[in-house]
Design a protein around this motif. Structure first.
Motif, PDB file in Angstrom:
ATOM      1  N   GLU A 202       0.830  -1.207   0.000  1.00 13.33           N
ATOM      2  CA  GLU A 202       0.000   0.000   0.000  1.00 13.33           C
ATOM      3  C   GLU A 202       0.864   1.256   0.000  1.00 13.33           C
ATOM      4  OE1 GLU A 202      -3.860  -1.875   2.338  1.00 13.33           O
ATOM      5  OE2 GLU A 202      -2.957  -0.017   3.058  1.00 13.33           O
ATOM      6  N   VAL A 203       1.967   1.205   0.758  1.00  9.87           N
ATOM      7  CA  VAL A 203       2.877   2.349   0.775  1.00  9.87           C
ATOM      8  C   VAL A 203       3.423   2.604  -0.627  1.00  9.87           C
ATOM      9  CG1 VAL A 203       5.054   3.255   1.655  1.00  9.87           C
ATOM     10  CG2 VAL A 203       3.560   1.941   3.162  1.00  9.87           C
ATOM     11  N   HIS A 204       3.887   1.513  -1.267  1.00  7.67           N
ATOM     12  CA  HIS A 204       4.510   1.677  -2.589  1.00  7.67           C
ATOM     13  C   HIS A 204       3.512   2.174  -3.626  1.00  7.67           C
ATOM     14  CE1 HIS A 204       7.600  -1.484  -1.099  1.00  7.67           C
ATOM     15  NE2 HIS A 204       7.812  -0.282  -0.585  1.00  7.67           N
ATOM     16  N   LYS A 205       2.265   1.736  -3.480  1.00  4.01           N
ATOM     17  CA  LYS A 205       1.215   2.198  -4.378  1.00  4.01           C
ATOM     18  C   LYS A 205       1.112   3.728  -4.317  1.00  4.01           C
ATOM     19  CE  LYS A 205      -3.135  -0.259  -5.189  1.00  4.01           C
ATOM     20  NZ  LYS A 205      -4.142  -0.952  -4.344  1.00  4.01           N
ATOM     21  N   VAL A 206       1.144   4.251  -3.084  1.00 10.60           N
ATOM     22  CA  VAL A 206       1.037   5.698  -2.908  1.00 10.60           C
ATOM     23  C   VAL A 206       2.330   6.388  -3.313  1.00 10.60           C
ATOM     24  CG1 VAL A 206       0.762   7.538  -1.196  1.00 10.60           C
ATOM     25  CG2 VAL A 206      -0.690   5.505  -1.103  1.00 10.60           C
ATOM     26  N   ALA A 207       3.459   5.872  -2.832  1.00  9.65           N
ATOM     27  CA  ALA A 207       4.739   6.548  -3.047  1.00  9.65           C
ATOM     28  C   ALA A 207       5.121   6.565  -4.523  1.00  9.65           C
ATOM     29  CB  ALA A 207       5.829   5.858  -2.228  1.00  9.65           C
ATOM     30  N   GLU A 208       4.818   5.445  -5.225  1.00  4.91           N
ATOM     31  CA  GLU A 208       5.213   5.395  -6.635  1.00  4.91           C
ATOM     32  C   GLU A 208       4.108   5.883  -7.553  1.00  4.91           C
ATOM     33  OE1 GLU A 208       6.636   1.334  -6.793  1.00  4.91           O
ATOM     34  OE2 GLU A 208       8.158   1.930  -5.323  1.00  4.91           O
ATOM     35  N   GLY A 209       2.935   6.162  -6.999  1.00  4.73           N
ATOM     36  CA  GLY A 209       1.821   6.640  -7.815  1.00  4.73           C
ATOM     37  C   GLY A 209       1.769   8.152  -7.901  1.00  4.73           C
ATOM     38  N   ALA A 210       0.579   8.634  -8.233  1.00  3.83           N
ATOM     39  CA  ALA A 210       0.390  10.066  -8.482  1.00  3.83           C
ATOM     40  C   ALA A 210       0.704  10.905  -7.240  1.00  3.83           C
ATOM     41  CB  ALA A 210      -1.046  10.320  -8.938  1.00  3.83           C
ATOM     42  N   VAL A 211       0.264  10.403  -6.066  1.00  5.93           N
ATOM     43  CA  VAL A 211       0.488  11.167  -4.833  1.00  5.93           C
ATOM     44  C   VAL A 211       1.984  11.357  -4.574  1.00  5.93           C
ATOM     45  CG1 VAL A 211       0.170  11.174  -2.338  1.00  5.93           C
ATOM     46  CG2 VAL A 211      -1.691  10.424  -3.818  1.00  5.93           C
TER      47      VAL A 211
END
Ligand code: NA
Ligand code: NA
Lengths: 217, 313, 427
Positions: free
Chosen positions: B94-103
């Motif tokens: 979940e962290v990587h989803k956020v960190a590597e995504g748009a956010v």
């Protein structure tokens, strides 16, 4: 007149800062102690009080005290140097070294003051704030240019008065208030007082080691 | 020709995952640029301390850093505090989803205006509560003096639990725990074990309540001044170093937790799903408190990415 | 090469007699200006952040506490207590002086302050009793040095700043060597007093001893506040220092009533003056060690020293020599802050315990303060006794010699320092 005011202001500022910082930490420690006392009534009262800022404020107050206190220290002659060698020199040469040292102090603090001003100017254009109190950090850093320029001024002041009067401020480490002079034993040889190791003002010639400085007893 | 020297400063020991990842980055970057770039690493706050390194980077006194994400708030990038939202991330994925995504991209781009280029996020671990008193329910936190690192977000959720947060430098923690100046702290298993806190803490509760990570950043002017192909090589090297870091950080945390259990000095407490839910519920009001700093939209964007739903608690 | 330039410049500037802090700063500035592309702006940053650390704030707090104690009557009461216990032995007041210095050292963090507080009262009394002046001066100059070995200690705070070693552990490690050194200095005094048949005090009765104890109890309780407070976890070392300042204020103001409200600003101002001087040296020393780190000097020195194949024993011998040499011309704060960051990495590589190394450096600083040409204790004692430095140097030697022997003991017997903190589970 303005100079006297500046002197007093400087003294009051550092006196206030050291006293207030001590009180703040005292209160913070008492608060933390109170929070862990297992009495619910006291805990309910104390836990909601946020004292996290105390440490940061104490640090900033002490940094300001250090910068302005260092300027005050020039006036009281507390900044120590390796003066063993130059004190062995004949009076006139020694005086040149003393003036060189004082001017070096003025140069350094002058440069630092200027660097500090640039730095504060630079930081003032960012949104940097302190971590706990969230005050703009440039205000905190203002201690560097203000303190350094004041110190530079003090060095120049001391240089000038040394050139004019031959006097240097000298910090007496062995002075204690409240210990009366009468307690000094009667067999004191007053002529041995001078240790020939500190830069002292030229008016002290009468106290010995006179021959080197061309003064008589 | 003289190689381009990149000064990379960090505040942790060389044998920590971050320290190892920095060394790994140095190795592959120097190899791949065939000696045109030399990376000097200054670990252990040798060159700059925690508090000064961001300013030093902006001044150009050091070129590359990997500060904790909690350090960005005071420099005006308050959005970074979203990483400290308690229980918003349930896993590294979940962290990587956020960190590597748009956010994550938005966060890194927000540093541009401060003369900083953000390059990547590196994992450290999930923080868990430890103390000399058994902590199982959120109520157990009441009145406990908890050491925290300086962060408004962490301060907010610790207060939410009724504990008394105490900012203290990392080096002083062991002694403070040993003597009882503080009752406990929140640390990833890796930090807990390497600082030998198991010797001075009786209980370690797997709360995993907040994420701790780093952002790898460089001085923008310096970075933009590098030849394009070198920048490309370094960016690729950093991507590999990031993968390397995240792999060893996760492994290190698992191993550390096992080692703590093995010492037998600290009792490791696992929470049941119900207990964990009560923690989430107790800490949720902190999200609201941090809203005006991080921004409601951004928090909602994170909720969407991780599937966090406050209404189901 | 850059090492030679840096140190050459520093030494050249220092011997002109300018303040050490200024010579450190100017060295850094000239080097950065001419030889590197390190942005000069970082100098301004370092000058602020160099002391932006809560651990450092213990220094002004301890100085403030010490000033309250020196101005108030705490020292006088400690002397009466010590005399009532050991005054009837050979050396009488002299032995009491050693003991009073040890007691005062346990509440004050500075050596010169200890010399002033105890010396200013006991030395005139000794002369009145018929002791030769140099006997008392020798005792007080050296026993005053206990001020930085028996905790609290400003010197140890400096070392912990420079090396990131725990202050609390260092304080505990200083207890046993401190007590042992007090005994050694006392023995030398006792031996000489017996040899030359110096006067002794009448033996005090237990009632008198108890009364003296009760009178001095408020001062002695400060030991409990500082060490007890740190060890029991009520305070961190810095907080303990702040509490010590508040406590000594209360004792001098409201219990002993030796101080009046109009004295307070003066005490605060004097403490601020002294603290600012030390903090100014610290900032510039931090700046200097930043330059050295940036030029990789400590690593190079470490590699060089290790390549020479020095084992721990030879290395410690070199360290002692170096520090004693530095003690000739500089005061402790500057020595610790300049030398510790360089020597420490080598020491750790050779497996020397950081805490043991800190105690060793502290004892070295003690010796340095008691011998000419630069020795702050010596100056202070000279101010009190009105004796010349040469005369004082001769007076000090029996005790100084025993201190150097003691230094050897501390150097090669780590357990002496490390036993107590290990017992207490602090390391
Ligand atoms: Na002491
Ligand atoms: Na000396």
């Amino acid at each position: 007149m303005i100079l006297t005011l500046l002197d007093r202001l400087e003294e009051w500022l550092i006196t206030f800062l050291i006293g207030a910082a001590t009180l703040i930490i005292f209160v913070a420690v008492v608060h933390r102690f109170g929070c862990s006392v297992p009495v619910p009534a006291i805990q309910d009262l104390l836990i909601p009080i946020n004292m996290s800022w105390a440490q940061e404020l104490c640090i900033y107050m002490f940094v300001w005290m250090a910068k302005f206190g260092a300027a005050y220290g020039v006036r009281t002659g507390i900044h120590v140097g390796v003066d063993v060698l130059i004190n062995r020199l004949p009076g006139k040469t020694r005086n040149k070294f003393i003036i060189f040292g004082l001017l070096a102090g003025a140069l350094f603090t002058g440069i630092v003051g200027t660097l500090g001003s640039n730095f504060v100017w630079h930081i003032a254009h960012t949104e940097q704030v302190s971590a706990e109190l969230e005050i703009p950090i440039w205000m905190v850093y203002l201690a560097i240019p203000c303190g350094s320029y004041l110190m530079c001024f003090r060095f120049l002041q001391v240089t000038w008065s040394f050139i004019c009067t031959g006097q240097l401020p000298h910090h007496d480490h062995s002075h204690v208030d409240g210990i009366e002079e009468e307690t000094i034993p009667p067999d004191v040889n007053w002529l041995e007082m001078d240790d020939n190791l500190h830069p002292h003002d030229l008016k002290h010639k009468k106290l010995g080691n006179g021959s080197k400085e061309g003064g008589g007893k | 020709a003289q190689p381009i020297v990149i000064k990379f400063s960090h505040v942790v020991a060389v044998d920590t995952p971050k320290g190892q990842a920095a060394a790994y980055f140095k190795k592959i970057a120097e190899e791949r640029t065939k000696g045109r770039v030399k990376i000097d690493i200054y670990p252990n706050s040798q060159l700059f301390k925690d508090k000064e390194e961001l300013e030093a980077l902006q001044l150009g006194s050091v070129h590359m850093l990997a500060p904790a994400t909690s350090k960005f708030g005071p420099m005006g990038a308050k959005q970074f505090e979203l990483f400290e939202l308690p229980y918003v991330f349930d896993s590294y994925d979940e962290v990587h989803k956020v960190a590597e995504g748009a956010v994550g991209k938005q966060l890194l781009r927000s540093l541009d205006s401060k003369g900083i280029t953000g390059l990547a996020f590196w994992d450290n671990g999930f923080r868990c509560m430890s103390a000399n008193k058994k902590i199982v329910t959120p109520n157990d936190m009441r009145g406990l003096k908890m050491r925290i690192s300086s962060s408004k977000g962490i301060d907010a959720y610790m207060r939410q639990l009724g504990s008394v947060p105490q900012v203290m430098s990392f080096g002083e923690v062991y002694q403070a725990m040993q003597t009882g100046v503080v009752d406990g702290a929140e640390n990833s298993p890796s930090n807990f074990y390497t600082q030998k806190m198991h010797e001075v803490q009786k209980y370690y509760t797997n709360t995993n309540h907040s994420y701790s990570g780093y952002a790898v950043i460089v001085n923008k002017k310096f970075w933009d001044g590098l030849p394009k192909e070198i920048r490309g090589t370094l960016e690729q090297a950093l991507r590999d170093a990031t993968a390397y870091n995240n792999k060893i950080a996760a492994k290190d945390n698992d191993e550390s937790l096992a080692k703590v259990k093995k010492t037998g000095k600290t009792q490791v407490i696992d929470l049941t799903p119900e207990q964990k839910k009560s923690w989430k519920k107790a800490m949720l009001p902190a999200h609201k408190k941090m809203e005006d700093k991080i921004g409601k939209d951004l928090i909602n964007a994170v909720y969407r990415e991780t599937g966090f739903n406050p209404t189901t608690l | 090469m850059s090492v030679a330039i840096i140190f050459g410049l520093l030494i050249a500037l220092m011997i002109t007699g300018m303040p050490i802090s200024i010579s450190l700063g100017l060295t850094v500035l000239s080097f950065l200006f001419t030889m590197t592309d390190v942005p000069i702006q970082s100098v301004a940053l370092k000058l602020f952040t160099g002391i932006e650390k809560f651990e450092i704030m213990a220094i002004p707090f301890f100085i403030l506490a010490g000033n309250f104690l020196t101005h108030g009557g705490v020292a006088r009461r400690m002397i009466s207590f010590a005399s009532s216990l050991v005054g009837h032995w050979h050396g009488g007041l002299g032995l009491a002086g050693v003991m009073a210095c040890a007691l005062f050292a346990a509440v004050s963090g500075s050596s010169p302050a200890t010399v002033v507080a105890i010396g200013a009262i006991i030395l005139p009394a000794m002369v009145k009793q018929g002791f030769p002046r140099n006997f008392g001066a020798g005792i007080i100059t050296t026993s005053g040095a206990l001020g930085i070995l028996i905790p609290p200690s400003i010197c140890m705070v400096m070392y912990s700043i420079a090396t990131n070693t725990s202050v609390g552990t260092l304080f505990m490690a200083g207890v046993v060597p401190g007590l042992l050194l007090a005994i050694v200095l006392g023995l030398v005094a006792w031996y000489r007093a017996r040899k030359y048949n110096y006067p002794r005090l009448p033996k005090a009765s237990w009632t008198e001893r108890f009364r003296a104890f009760r009178e001095s109890i408020w001062g002695l309780l400060l030991i409990l506040v500082v060490m007890g407070g740190i060890y029991s976890g009520v305070f961190t070392p810095t907080e303990a220092a702040a509490m010590a300042a508040v406590y000594s204020f209360v004792v001098c103001m409201f219990i002993y009533k030796d101080l009046s409200f109009k004295d307070i600003p003066k005490v605060l101002l004097n403490s601020a003056n002294m603290s600012a001087m030390l903090l100014y040296i610290i900032t510039n020393a931090v700046l200097f060690s930043y330059l050295m780190t940036s030029e990789n000097v400590p690593q190079m020195m470490a590699e060089w020293l290790i390549a020479m194949g020095l084992g721990p024993i030879a290395f410690l011998l070199v360290v002692n020599g170096l520090l004693l040499l530095a003690g000739n011309v500089m005061e402790p704060a500057s020595i610790v802050l300049i030398m510790a960051p360089i020597l420490f990495p080598v020491a750790t590589k050779l497996g020397i315990d950081p805490v043991h190394f800190g105690i060793l450096i502290t004892v070295n600083m003690e010796v340095g303060m008691c011998h000419p040409p630069v020795g702050l204790n010596l100056y202070v004692a000279s101010g009190i006794t009105k004796m010349g430095i040469t005369e004082l140097t001769v007076a000090v030697w029996p005790w100084l010699l025993s201190m150097i022997v003691f230094l050897g003991l501390v150097t090669y017997w780590p357990a002496l320092s490390l036993w107590l903190p290990r017992m207490l589970g602090m390391m």
